[in-house]
Design a protein around this motif. Structure first.
Motif, mmCIF file in Angstrom:
data_model
loop_
_atom_site.group_PDB
_atom_site.id
_atom_site.type_symbol
_atom_site.label_atom_id
_atom_site.label_comp_id
_atom_site.label_asym_id
_atom_site.label_seq_id
_atom_site.Cartn_x
_atom_site.Cartn_y
_atom_site.Cartn_z
ATOM 1 N N LEU A 34 -40.614 -86.707 -18.785
ATOM 2 C CA LEU A 34 -40.109 -86.909 -17.544
ATOM 3 C C LEU A 34 -39.612 -88.415 -17.516
ATOM 4 O O LEU A 34 -40.488 -89.275 -17.943
ATOM 5 C CB LEU A 34 -41.117 -86.671 -16.279
ATOM 6 N N GLY A 35 -38.460 -88.602 -16.989
ATOM 7 C CA GLY A 35 -38.003 -90.223 -16.997
ATOM 8 C C GLY A 35 -38.624 -90.857 -15.917
ATOM 9 O O GLY A 35 -39.153 -90.651 -14.864
ATOM 10 N N ASP A 36 -38.217 -92.246 -16.062
ATOM 11 C CA ASP A 36 -38.755 -93.127 -14.945
ATOM 12 C C ASP A 36 -38.189 -92.569 -13.629
ATOM 13 O O ASP A 36 -36.992 -92.628 -13.478
ATOM 14 C CB ASP A 36 -38.213 -94.834 -15.222
ATOM 15 N N GLY A 37 -39.051 -92.698 -12.697
ATOM 16 C CA GLY A 37 -38.867 -92.148 -11.306
ATOM 17 C C GLY A 37 -38.603 -91.045 -11.011
ATOM 18 O O GLY A 37 -38.666 -90.532 -9.893
ATOM 19 N N GLY A 38 -38.812 -90.197 -11.746
ATOM 20 C CA GLY A 38 -38.991 -88.582 -11.861
ATOM 21 C C GLY A 38 -40.404 -88.346 -11.117
ATOM 22 O O GLY A 38 -41.379 -88.801 -11.313
ATOM 23 N N VAL A 39 -40.296 -86.965 -10.490
ATOM 24 C CA VAL A 39 -41.384 -86.363 -10.147
ATOM 25 C C VAL A 39 -42.030 -85.028 -10.885
ATOM 26 O O VAL A 39 -40.767 -84.429 -11.217
ATOM 27 C CB VAL A 39 -41.538 -86.117 -8.554
ATOM 28 N N ILE A 40 -43.086 -84.618 -11.131
ATOM 29 C CA ILE A 40 -43.357 -83.356 -11.919
ATOM 30 C C ILE A 40 -42.715 -82.193 -10.908
ATOM 31 O O ILE A 40 -41.992 -81.411 -11.598
ATOM 32 C CB ILE A 40 -44.674 -83.276 -12.404
ATOM 33 N N ASN A 41 -43.238 -82.186 -9.693
ATOM 34 C CA ASN A 41 -42.805 -81.239 -8.784
ATOM 35 C C ASN A 41 -43.336 -81.294 -7.529
ATOM 36 O O ASN A 41 -44.371 -81.195 -7.210
ATOM 37 C CB ASN A 41 -43.379 -79.434 -9.371
ATOM 38 N N ASP A 42 -42.293 -81.797 -6.605
ATOM 39 C CA ASP A 42 -42.731 -82.150 -5.111
ATOM 40 C C ASP A 42 -42.286 -80.910 -4.207
ATOM 41 O O ASP A 42 -42.245 -81.102 -3.055
ATOM 42 C CB ASP A 42 -42.031 -83.436 -4.858
ATOM 43 N N GLU A 43 -42.150 -79.929 -4.764
ATOM 44 C CA GLU A 43 -42.043 -78.460 -3.885
ATOM 45 C C GLU A 43 -43.152 -77.582 -4.077
ATOM 46 O O GLU A 43 -43.037 -76.471 -3.307
ATOM 47 C CB GLU A 43 -40.691 -77.885 -4.541
ATOM 48 N N LEU A 44 -44.216 -78.036 -4.764
ATOM 49 C CA LEU A 44 -45.344 -77.164 -4.584
ATOM 50 C C LEU A 44 -46.241 -77.127 -3.398
ATOM 51 O O LEU A 44 -46.159 -78.085 -2.662
ATOM 52 C CB LEU A 44 -46.316 -77.312 -5.756
ATOM 53 N N ALA A 45 -46.635 -76.254 -2.827
ATOM 54 C CA ALA A 45 -47.666 -75.900 -1.599
ATOM 55 C C ALA A 45 -48.976 -77.047 -1.789
ATOM 56 O O ALA A 45 -49.437 -76.957 -2.821
ATOM 57 C CB ALA A 45 -48.090 -74.659 -1.351
ATOM 58 N N VAL A 46 -48.964 -77.982 -0.816
ATOM 59 C CA VAL A 46 -50.245 -78.790 -0.849
ATOM 60 C C VAL A 46 -51.287 -78.265 0.349
ATOM 61 O O VAL A 46 -51.016 -78.119 1.478
ATOM 62 C CB VAL A 46 -49.868 -80.073 -0.684
ATOM 63 N N VAL A 47 -52.570 -78.121 -0.272
ATOM 64 C CA VAL A 47 -53.504 -77.647 0.754
ATOM 65 C C VAL A 47 -54.661 -78.742 0.540
ATOM 66 O O VAL A 47 -55.158 -78.885 -0.328
ATOM 67 C CB VAL A 47 -54.219 -76.330 0.484
ATOM 68 N N ASP A 48 -54.814 -79.285 1.651
ATOM 69 C CA ASP A 48 -55.937 -80.362 1.770
ATOM 70 C C ASP A 48 -55.813 -81.507 0.510
ATOM 71 O O ASP A 48 -56.806 -81.878 -0.237
ATOM 72 C CB ASP A 48 -57.407 -79.752 1.689
ATOM 73 N N GLY A 49 -54.658 -81.870 0.092
ATOM 74 C CA GLY A 49 -54.202 -82.880 -0.656
ATOM 75 C C GLY A 49 -54.290 -82.294 -2.207
ATOM 76 O O GLY A 49 -54.438 -83.269 -3.251
ATOM 77 N N GLU A 50 -54.400 -81.269 -2.310
ATOM 78 C CA GLU A 50 -54.421 -80.455 -3.701
ATOM 79 C C GLU A 50 -53.523 -79.448 -3.719
ATOM 80 O O GLU A 50 -53.080 -78.755 -2.860
ATOM 81 C CB GLU A 50 -55.824 -79.823 -3.932
ATOM 82 N N ILE A 51 -52.938 -78.890 -5.014
ATOM 83 C CA ILE A 51 -52.200 -77.900 -5.278
ATOM 84 C C ILE A 51 -53.054 -76.688 -5.872
ATOM 85 O O ILE A 51 -53.551 -77.020 -6.795
ATOM 86 C CB ILE A 51 -51.025 -78.439 -6.347
ATOM 87 N N PRO A 52 -52.941 -75.770 -5.106
ATOM 88 C CA PRO A 52 -53.874 -74.668 -5.551
ATOM 89 C C PRO A 52 -53.371 -73.950 -6.785
ATOM 90 O O PRO A 52 -51.866 -73.964 -6.925
ATOM 91 C CB PRO A 52 -54.002 -73.540 -4.550
ATOM 92 N N PRO A 53 -54.337 -73.332 -7.501
ATOM 93 C CA PRO A 53 -53.543 -72.399 -8.648
ATOM 94 C C PRO A 53 -52.363 -71.624 -8.285
ATOM 95 O O PRO A 53 -52.396 -71.114 -7.242
ATOM 96 C CB PRO A 53 -54.856 -71.767 -9.026
ATOM 97 N N PRO A 54 -51.486 -71.357 -8.984
ATOM 98 C CA PRO A 54 -50.255 -70.352 -8.638
ATOM 99 C C PRO A 54 -50.563 -69.050 -8.642
ATOM 100 O O PRO A 54 -51.647 -68.585 -9.132
ATOM 101 C CB PRO A 54 -49.264 -70.755 -9.808
ATOM 102 N N GLU A 55 -49.735 -68.212 -8.045
ATOM 103 C CA GLU A 55 -49.733 -66.926 -7.818
ATOM 104 C C GLU A 55 -48.702 -66.367 -9.033
ATOM 105 O O GLU A 55 -47.874 -66.984 -9.256
ATOM 106 C CB GLU A 55 -49.254 -66.130 -6.579
ATOM 107 N N ARG A 56 -49.258 -65.256 -9.563
ATOM 108 C CA ARG A 56 -48.495 -64.676 -10.775
ATOM 109 C C ARG A 56 -47.117 -64.408 -10.306
ATOM 110 O O ARG A 56 -46.008 -64.587 -11.224
ATOM 111 C CB ARG A 56 -49.141 -63.421 -11.157
ATOM 112 N N SER A 57 -46.835 -64.001 -9.237
ATOM 113 C CA SER A 57 -45.300 -63.721 -8.601
ATOM 114 C C SER A 57 -44.657 -65.056 -8.345
ATOM 115 O O SER A 57 -43.436 -64.954 -7.990
ATOM 116 C CB SER A 57 -45.659 -62.859 -7.309
ATOM 117 N N ASP A 58 -45.237 -66.060 -8.457
ATOM 118 C CA ASP A 58 -44.299 -67.323 -8.376
ATOM 119 C C ASP A 58 -43.543 -67.682 -9.552
ATOM 120 O O ASP A 58 -42.946 -68.583 -9.422
ATOM 121 C CB ASP A 58 -45.285 -68.597 -8.171
ATOM 122 N N PHE A 59 -43.524 -66.800 -10.554
ATOM 123 C CA PHE A 59 -43.032 -67.109 -11.821
ATOM 124 C C PHE A 59 -41.804 -66.054 -12.244
ATOM 125 O O PHE A 59 -42.055 -65.162 -12.154
ATOM 126 C CB PHE A 59 -44.068 -67.250 -12.695
#
Length: 165
Positions: A34-59
């Motif tokens: 990932l290049g300078d200034g990029g983000v890994i993924n800022d579209e994931l749901a955040v719950v209490d400051g954490e990103i929960p494990p994904p659902e299989r149907s998300d992929f």
């Protein structure tokens, strides 16, 4: 030798940037730099400051290829939430010598031919990969989690990368 899977590819690339004189090779498992200034993924749901494990149907199907119910349950039994900032904070890189650190891409959900085509086309999401001077591609056709679907083959591919270092 940092090894990064999925978003961990960004972290492995940052390690190469921070310690170019100490990193002999970076291995990206179904991921890339990932290049300078990029983000890994800022579209994931955040719950209490954490990103929960994904659902299989998300992929999409190519990412869950070879993930039968037992493999998925094994993954979910080990999955833990990640701090949101790991995925949402901007990558900060500063040493252009990171492009001199050899890389191995272990291509799983997408083939190495597809990745090379995207590089040749100048696709933005592989722009940082295109700047690395020495890239080795290894195909391990499976879904996004080869550590669950093809663990022996993944281990072998990583060990072979170490041997070439």
């Amino acid at each position: 030798m940092p090894v990064g899977h999925t978003g961990g590819g960004a972290i492995a690339h940052a390690a190469a940037d921070a310690r170019t004189d100490k990193v002999a090779r970076v291995v990206y498992v179904d991921s890339g730099p990932l290049g300078d200034g990029g983000v890994i993924n800022d579209e994931l749901a955040v719950v209490d400051g954490e990103i929960p494990p994904p659902e299989r149907s998300d992929f999409p199907p190519e990412e869950v290829r070879d993930m039968d119910d037992d493999a998925w349950q094994g993954f979910m039994a080990r999955a833990i939430p990640q701090p949101a900032r790991v995925a949402t904070d901007r990558q900060v890189l500063s040493d252009q010598r990171r492009y001199d650190v050899p890389a191995t891409i272990i291509a799983c959900a997408f083939s190495s031919d597809q990745l090379k085509e995207w590089v040749a086309q100048g696709q933005p999401f592989v722009a940082e990969l295109a700047k690395i001077r020495e890239v080795e591609y290894v195909d391990l056709p499976t879904g996004h989690w080869p550590q669950f679907t093809k663990p022996k083959e993944l281990a072998q591919a990583i060990l072979e990368s170490v041997d070439r270092t």
